[in-house]
Write a protein that holds these residues in place. Structure first.
Motif, mmCIF file in Angstrom:
data_model
loop_
_atom_site.group_PDB
_atom_site.id
_atom_site.type_symbol
_atom_site.label_atom_id
_atom_site.label_comp_id
_atom_site.label_asym_id
_atom_site.label_seq_id
_atom_site.Cartn_x
_atom_site.Cartn_y
_atom_site.Cartn_z
ATOM 1 N N LEU A 18 28.526 -5.246 6.020
ATOM 2 C CA LEU A 18 28.815 -4.849 4.639
ATOM 3 C C LEU A 18 29.374 -5.991 3.804
ATOM 4 O O LEU A 18 29.079 -6.092 2.611
ATOM 5 C CB LEU A 18 29.771 -3.660 4.623
ATOM 6 N N ASP A 19 30.182 -6.859 4.415
ATOM 7 C CA ASP A 19 30.751 -7.988 3.672
ATOM 8 C C ASP A 19 29.638 -8.917 3.168
ATOM 9 O O ASP A 19 29.650 -9.339 2.016
ATOM 10 C CB ASP A 19 31.733 -8.776 4.528
ATOM 11 N N GLU A 20 28.699 -9.233 4.046
ATOM 12 C CA GLU A 20 27.600 -10.117 3.653
ATOM 13 C C GLU A 20 26.689 -9.428 2.643
ATOM 14 O O GLU A 20 26.229 -10.050 1.685
ATOM 15 C CB GLU A 20 26.796 -10.568 4.878
ATOM 16 N N ALA A 21 26.424 -8.149 2.832
ATOM 17 C CA ALA A 21 25.603 -7.399 1.874
ATOM 18 C C ALA A 21 26.254 -7.421 0.495
ATOM 19 O O ALA A 21 25.593 -7.688 -0.514
ATOM 20 C CB ALA A 21 25.398 -5.967 2.358
ATOM 21 N N TYR A 29 23.481 -0.330 -7.360
ATOM 22 C CA TYR A 29 23.384 0.794 -6.414
ATOM 23 C C TYR A 29 23.812 0.360 -5.017
ATOM 24 O O TYR A 29 24.513 1.089 -4.311
ATOM 25 C CB TYR A 29 21.966 1.361 -6.367
ATOM 26 N N GLY A 30 23.373 -0.832 -4.612
ATOM 27 C CA GLY A 30 23.783 -1.342 -3.305
ATOM 28 C C GLY A 30 25.288 -1.528 -3.217
ATOM 29 O O GLY A 30 25.915 -1.165 -2.216
ATOM 30 N N LEU A 31 25.883 -2.063 -4.267
ATOM 31 C CA LEU A 31 27.341 -2.241 -4.299
ATOM 32 C C LEU A 31 28.058 -0.893 -4.303
ATOM 33 O O LEU A 31 29.111 -0.741 -3.661
ATOM 34 C CB LEU A 31 27.746 -3.074 -5.509
ATOM 35 N N ARG A 86 33.048 2.286 2.334
ATOM 36 C CA ARG A 86 34.384 1.760 2.631
ATOM 37 C C ARG A 86 35.484 2.701 2.151
ATOM 38 O O ARG A 86 36.656 2.437 2.369
ATOM 39 C CB ARG A 86 34.556 0.398 1.970
ATOM 40 N N GLY A 87 35.105 3.772 1.454
ATOM 41 C CA GLY A 87 36.089 4.735 0.962
ATOM 42 C C GLY A 87 36.696 4.359 -0.377
ATOM 43 O O GLY A 87 37.629 5.000 -0.838
ATOM 44 N N ASP A 88 36.182 3.336 -1.023
ATOM 45 C CA ASP A 88 36.683 2.908 -2.325
ATOM 46 C C ASP A 88 35.857 3.609 -3.404
ATOM 47 O O ASP A 88 34.935 3.046 -3.995
ATOM 48 C CB ASP A 88 36.573 1.388 -2.459
ATOM 49 N N PHE A 89 36.205 4.866 -3.666
ATOM 50 C CA PHE A 89 35.387 5.698 -4.537
ATOM 51 C C PHE A 89 35.481 5.299 -6.010
ATOM 52 O O PHE A 89 34.523 5.486 -6.758
ATOM 53 C CB PHE A 89 35.722 7.173 -4.319
ATOM 54 N N ASN A 90 36.604 4.732 -6.440
ATOM 55 C CA ASN A 90 36.699 4.250 -7.819
ATOM 56 C C ASN A 90 35.718 3.113 -8.061
ATOM 57 O O ASN A 90 35.006 3.087 -9.062
ATOM 58 C CB ASN A 90 38.124 3.803 -8.154
ATOM 59 N N ASP A 91 35.691 2.170 -7.131
ATOM 60 C CA ASP A 91 34.760 1.045 -7.239
ATOM 61 C C ASP A 91 33.316 1.542 -7.112
ATOM 62 O O ASP A 91 32.427 1.091 -7.847
ATOM 63 C CB ASP A 91 35.074 0.005 -6.164
#
Length: 166
Positions: A115-118, A142-144, A151-156
């Motif tokens: 996920l970090d590289e993506a 969309y990918g981001l 990752r559970g960061d729903f705001n982002d």
């Protein structure tokens, strides 16, 4: 009615008109690579790219055909993915603004679980929008959004989703 045939009549006609040129013309090989079965397609697309290394369209089609073959395998092997990555990197060498190539590279990393590289790749592709404002980058957003949601960061995730939908 007869039996339906593949698009071979124009292919034969082109070869009859100038048989020597048929295998030495990058545009002919590029188009031929789009209408034949997959393995032959890859050979034609590879040859088209060899003949015209400035064609990001032919290079992208080659990378995409290889990606389709990689995704069809029973397992998504990293060493095979490296071949596909290299082809998309060549697309970006010719045209760093090819958003579809950035998107596909990001999704390859996502499929491999990195996920970090993506995220890095999607963000890097989005940088092109800073240079050319009218660039359409929703595929990258969309990918981001997907990565942020996983990752559970729903705001982002929501912010990226709104960027993509807008």
């Amino acid at each position: 009615g007869g039996t339906p045939q593949l698009v071979t009549a124009p292919d034969k006609k082109a070869k009859e008109l100038d048989p020597r040129r048929a295998q030495a013309d990058s545009r002919f090989l590029h188009v031929h690579g789009q209408i034949v079965e997959t393995r032959r397609s890859i050979l034609d697309l590879h040859r088209a790219v060899e003949l015209d290394s400035t064609s990001d369209v032919a290079q992208y089609d080659l990378a995409s055909a290889l990606e389709i073959m990689w995704r069809a395998r029973t397992t998504l092997e990293r060493d095979v993915a490296e071949v596909v990555r290299d082809e998309y990197d060549r697309v970006l060498t010719v045209n760093p603004g090819n958003i579809a190539a950035w998107g596909n590279l990001g999704y390859i990393e996502w499929l491999l679980g990195d996920l970090d590289e993506a995220e890095r790749i999607f963000e890097r592709g989005r940088e092109y929008k800073e240079i050319k404002r009218e660039t359409f980058v929703s595929e990258l957003d969309y990918g981001l959004a997907r990565i942020a949601a996983e990752r559970g960061d729903f705001n982002d995730a929501y912010r990226h989703y709104i960027d993509a939908a807008g």
